[in-house]
Design a protein around this motif. Structure first.
Motif, mmCIF file in Angstrom:
data_model
loop_
_atom_site.group_PDB
_atom_site.id
_atom_site.type_symbol
_atom_site.label_atom_id
_atom_site.label_comp_id
_atom_site.label_asym_id
_atom_site.label_seq_id
_atom_site.Cartn_x
_atom_site.Cartn_y
_atom_site.Cartn_z
ATOM 1 N N GLY A 56 81.986 -67.292 26.943
ATOM 2 C CA GLY A 56 81.393 -68.450 27.579
ATOM 3 C C GLY A 56 82.265 -69.093 28.645
ATOM 4 O O GLY A 56 81.753 -69.781 29.542
ATOM 5 N N ASN A 57 83.558 -68.898 28.545
ATOM 6 C CA ASN A 57 84.492 -69.492 29.509
ATOM 7 C C ASN A 57 85.508 -68.460 29.952
ATOM 8 O O ASN A 57 86.013 -67.685 29.132
ATOM 9 C CB ASN A 57 85.225 -70.680 28.877
ATOM 10 N N THR A 58 85.795 -68.467 31.223
ATOM 11 C CA THR A 58 86.801 -67.569 31.786
ATOM 12 C C THR A 58 87.809 -68.372 32.599
ATOM 13 O O THR A 58 87.503 -69.459 33.095
ATOM 14 C CB THR A 58 86.160 -66.498 32.682
ATOM 15 N N TYR A 59 88.998 -67.808 32.720
ATOM 16 C CA TYR A 59 90.093 -68.477 33.412
ATOM 17 C C TYR A 59 90.822 -67.446 34.262
ATOM 18 O O TYR A 59 90.995 -66.306 33.838
ATOM 19 C CB TYR A 59 91.064 -69.088 32.388
ATOM 20 N N TYR A 60 91.269 -67.866 35.445
ATOM 21 C CA TYR A 60 91.928 -66.945 36.351
ATOM 22 C C TYR A 60 93.143 -67.587 36.985
ATOM 23 O O TYR A 60 93.166 -68.779 37.258
ATOM 24 C CB TYR A 60 90.966 -66.519 37.471
ATOM 25 N N ALA A 61 94.140 -66.759 37.237
ATOM 26 C CA ALA A 61 95.246 -67.191 38.068
ATOM 27 C C ALA A 61 94.729 -67.403 39.486
ATOM 28 O O ALA A 61 93.819 -66.698 39.938
ATOM 29 C CB ALA A 61 96.348 -66.137 38.058
ATOM 30 N N ASP A 62 95.312 -68.347 40.194
ATOM 31 C CA ASP A 62 94.865 -68.626 41.555
ATOM 32 C C ASP A 62 94.960 -67.392 42.449
ATOM 33 O O ASP A 62 94.145 -67.203 43.349
ATOM 34 C CB ASP A 62 95.703 -69.756 42.157
ATOM 35 N N SER A 63 95.942 -66.552 42.179
ATOM 36 C CA SER A 63 96.187 -65.389 43.035
ATOM 37 C C SER A 63 95.083 -64.335 42.932
ATOM 38 O O SER A 63 94.972 -63.476 43.816
ATOM 39 C CB SER A 63 97.532 -64.755 42.686
ATOM 40 N N VAL A 64 94.278 -64.378 41.872
ATOM 41 C CA VAL A 64 93.237 -63.360 41.692
ATOM 42 C C VAL A 64 91.835 -63.950 41.701
ATOM 43 O O VAL A 64 90.847 -63.203 41.666
ATOM 44 C CB VAL A 64 93.447 -62.561 40.389
ATOM 45 N N LYS A 65 91.743 -65.251 41.765
ATOM 46 C CA LYS A 65 90.443 -65.913 41.716
ATOM 47 C C LYS A 65 89.561 -65.435 42.871
ATOM 48 O O LYS A 65 90.000 -65.377 44.019
ATOM 49 C CB LYS A 65 90.644 -67.432 41.777
ATOM 50 N N GLY A 66 88.326 -65.095 42.538
ATOM 51 C CA GLY A 66 87.405 -64.590 43.549
ATOM 52 C C GLY A 66 87.490 -63.096 43.773
ATOM 53 O O GLY A 66 86.624 -62.517 44.444
ATOM 54 N N ARG A 67 88.528 -62.457 43.246
ATOM 55 C CA ARG A 67 88.685 -61.000 43.419
ATOM 56 C C ARG A 67 88.563 -60.252 42.090
ATOM 57 O O ARG A 67 88.079 -59.123 42.058
ATOM 58 C CB ARG A 67 90.050 -60.686 44.033
ATOM 59 N N PHE A 68 89.029 -60.865 41.012
ATOM 60 C CA PHE A 68 89.016 -60.231 39.692
ATOM 61 C C PHE A 68 87.965 -60.903 38.809
ATOM 62 O O PHE A 68 87.715 -62.108 38.918
ATOM 63 C CB PHE A 68 90.376 -60.370 39.011
ATOM 64 N N THR A 69 87.399 -60.118 37.902
ATOM 65 C CA THR A 69 86.431 -60.641 36.947
ATOM 66 C C THR A 69 86.737 -60.084 35.560
ATOM 67 O O THR A 69 86.810 -58.861 35.389
ATOM 68 C CB THR A 69 84.998 -60.258 37.337
ATOM 69 N N ILE A 70 86.907 -60.983 34.609
ATOM 70 C CA ILE A 70 87.130 -60.573 33.223
ATOM 71 C C ILE A 70 85.808 -60.689 32.471
ATOM 72 O O ILE A 70 85.013 -61.611 32.704
ATOM 73 C CB ILE A 70 88.223 -61.428 32.558
ATOM 74 N N SER A 71 85.578 -59.742 31.576
ATOM 75 C CA SER A 71 84.373 -59.769 30.755
ATOM 76 C C SER A 71 84.685 -59.120 29.417
ATOM 77 O O SER A 71 85.734 -58.473 29.261
ATOM 78 C CB SER A 71 83.220 -59.040 31.447
ATOM 79 N N ARG A 72 83.794 -59.296 28.465
ATOM 80 C CA ARG A 72 84.005 -58.680 27.155
ATOM 81 C C ARG A 72 82.662 -58.251 26.571
ATOM 82 O O ARG A 72 81.626 -58.832 26.889
ATOM 83 C CB ARG A 72 84.736 -59.625 26.207
#
Length: 124
Positions: A56-72
Motif C-alpha cells: 500500500g505504501n512505497t518509499y524511494y531515495a531521491d536519487s531514484v524517484k521517478g526512475r525505479f519502481t518497487i512492487s511485491r
C-alpha cells in the motif's frame, strides 16, 4: 533462517532498464516490509526503495524517484525492482532486504534479513 535470493542483475548501457527480483524462502516475509538497498564500491550501503507489507505504501531515495519502481507479489513470496533510465551512478551491488516492521523503512541499519546481492553495472 529465512532466506532472500536476488536475481536479474547484469550489465546495461546508460538509459537502459533492468528488473531485479527477490524470492523469499518462506511466507513469513509476507508480513514484513521489504526493501532494496545498494552498495557501490568504496561506499556505504544506501537505501533505494521500500514497500510496506501489503504494497500500500512505497518509499524511494531521491536519487531514484521517478526512475525505479518497487512492487511485491505476496502470493509468490516475491519483491521486484524495476529500474529505468539507468545512470552510471546506479552501478552497485543491490540487496533485497526484509524488515519485521511491516510499515516500511528507509534506514538500511534497521533491516533484519539480507540477500547475497546482485551486481548491476551501468556503462556509457
Amino acid at each position: 533462517q529465512p532466506q532472500l535470493q536476488e536475481s536479474g542483475g547484469g550489465s546495461v548501457q546508460a538509459g537502459g532498464s533492468l528488473r531485479l527480483s527477490c524470492s523469499a524462502s518462506t511466507p513469513v516475509f509476507r508480513s514484513y516490509a521489504m526493501g532494496w538497498l545498494r552498495q557501490a564500491a568504496g561506499k556505504e550501503r544506501e537505501f533505494v526503495a521500500a514497500i510496506d507489507w501489503n504494497g500500500g505504501n512505497t518509499y524511494y531515495a531521491d536519487s531514484v524517484k521517478g526512475r525505479f519502481t518497487i512492487s511485491r507479489d505476496n502470493a509468490k513470496n516475491a519483491v521486484y525492482l524495476q529500474m529505468n533510465s539507468l545512470r552510471l551512478e546506479d552501478t552497485a551491488v543491490y540487496y533485497c532486504s526484509a524488515d519485521r516492521d511491516p510499515t516500511g523503512n528507509t534506514d538500511p541499519g534497521d533491516y533484519d534479513y539480507w540477500g547475497q546481492g546482485t551486481q548491476v553495472t551501468v556503462s556509457s
